[in-house]
Design a protein around this motif. Structure first.
Motif, PDB file in Angstrom:
ATOM      1  N   GLN A  92      34.674  41.634  40.755  1.00 15.43           N
ATOM      2  CA  GLN A  92      33.576  40.676  40.882  1.00 15.43           C
ATOM      3  C   GLN A  92      32.431  40.960  39.925  1.00 15.43           C
ATOM      4  O   GLN A  92      31.562  40.110  39.755  1.00 15.43           O
ATOM      5  CB  GLN A  92      33.051  40.665  42.323  1.00 15.43           C
ATOM      6  N   GLY A  93      32.416  42.116  39.300  1.00 17.33           N
ATOM      7  CA  GLY A  93      31.342  42.452  38.375  1.00 17.33           C
ATOM      8  C   GLY A  93      30.208  43.214  39.039  1.00 17.33           C
ATOM      9  O   GLY A  93      29.907  43.031  40.219  1.00 17.33           O
ATOM     10  N   TRP A 130      37.600  47.781  31.125  1.00 26.37           N
ATOM     11  CA  TRP A 130      36.226  47.376  31.443  1.00 26.37           C
ATOM     12  C   TRP A 130      35.781  46.365  30.378  1.00 26.37           C
ATOM     13  O   TRP A 130      36.006  46.578  29.185  1.00 26.37           O
ATOM     14  CB  TRP A 130      35.271  48.558  31.446  1.00 26.37           C
ATOM     15  N   ARG A 173      32.362  43.412  29.575  1.00 21.69           N
ATOM     16  CA  ARG A 173      30.996  43.098  29.967  1.00 21.69           C
ATOM     17  C   ARG A 173      30.591  41.738  29.424  1.00 21.69           C
ATOM     18  O   ARG A 173      31.122  41.277  28.409  1.00 21.69           O
ATOM     19  CB  ARG A 173      30.025  44.173  29.492  1.00 21.69           C
ATOM     20  N   CYS A 221      35.562  51.465  39.862  1.00 25.26           N
ATOM     21  CA  CYS A 221      36.343  50.284  40.208  1.00 25.26           C
ATOM     22  C   CYS A 221      37.499  50.735  41.083  1.00 25.26           C
ATOM     23  O   CYS A 221      38.398  51.429  40.618  1.00 25.26           O
ATOM     24  CB  CYS A 221      36.853  49.589  38.959  1.00 25.26           C
ATOM     25  N   TRP A 263      40.802  40.591  38.024  1.00 29.53           N
ATOM     26  CA  TRP A 263      39.413  40.896  37.705  1.00 29.53           C
ATOM     27  C   TRP A 263      38.622  41.214  38.968  1.00 29.53           C
ATOM     28  O   TRP A 263      38.818  40.581  40.013  1.00 29.53           O
ATOM     29  CB  TRP A 263      38.764  39.699  37.003  1.00 29.53           C
ATOM     30  N   TYR A 309      29.156  44.026  34.217  1.00 31.77           N
ATOM     31  CA  TYR A 309      30.353  44.775  33.834  1.00 31.77           C
ATOM     32  C   TYR A 309      31.480  44.457  34.818  1.00 31.77           C
ATOM     33  O   TYR A 309      31.281  44.513  36.036  1.00 31.77           O
ATOM     34  CB  TYR A 309      30.065  46.276  33.824  1.00 31.77           C
ATOM     35  N   TYR A 310      32.635  44.142  34.251  1.00 26.66           N
ATOM     36  CA  TYR A 310      33.799  43.775  35.041  1.00 26.66           C
ATOM     37  C   TYR A 310      34.939  44.764  34.778  1.00 26.66           C
ATOM     38  O   TYR A 310      35.193  45.119  33.622  1.00 26.66           O
ATOM     39  CB  TYR A 310      34.300  42.389  34.669  1.00 26.66           C
ATOM     40  N   ARG A 340      32.320  37.167  27.338  1.00 28.50           N
ATOM     41  CA  ARG A 340      32.746  38.452  27.882  1.00 28.50           C
ATOM     42  C   ARG A 340      33.454  39.241  26.788  1.00 28.50           C
ATOM     43  O   ARG A 340      34.317  38.715  26.085  1.00 28.50           O
ATOM     44  CB  ARG A 340      33.681  38.215  29.067  1.00 28.50           C
TER      45      ARG A 340
END
Length: 122
Positions: A114-115, A35, A37, A21, A112, A93-94, A44
């Motif tokens: 974008q995943g 992190w 998910r 990231c 955040w 996963y973000y 989430r």
């Protein structure tokens, strides 16, 4: 603050992936990073967090001993090393950031990415 997650993909059960990231904006070293998910049809959930200097980390019980969060402040990047992956790890996963306090609570993260999708096949 902008966060760009990458590194997801398709992997067989028992395999490994490393998510990255990259952060831009304010001084990265002042961010608490996390992190999270989200699996299909589920909320989430927290996966791991790391403090500003990187001295403190936490991870969810479901990933403890398999996932490791780390950061490289010189590269403005946080990583999630995922080993011994299981089908139940399949999720988007973000990465997330906040600069107020160290926390595991999703609601307290302000920024955040974008995943990135991780799919683990059995």
């Amino acid at each position: 603050v902008q966060l760009q997650a990458s590194g997801g993909g398709l992997v067989q059960a028992g395999g490994s992936l490393r998510l990255s990231c990259a952060a831009s904006g304010r001084s990265f070293s002042s961010y608490i990073m996390g992190w999270f998910r989200q699996a299909p049809g589920k909320e989430r959930e927290f996966v791991a967090a790391i403090s500003m200097p990187g001295g403190s980390t936490d991870s969810a019980d479901s990933v403890k001993g398999r996932f490791t969060i780390s950061r490289d402040n010189a590269k403005n990047t946080v990583y999630l090393q995922m080993n011994s992956l299981k089908p139940e790890d399949t999720a988007v996963y973000y990465c997330a950031a906040n600069f107020r306090r160290y926390t595991l609570r999703r609601s307290e993260y302000d920024y955040w990415g974008q995943g990135t999708l991780v799919t683990v096949s059995s």
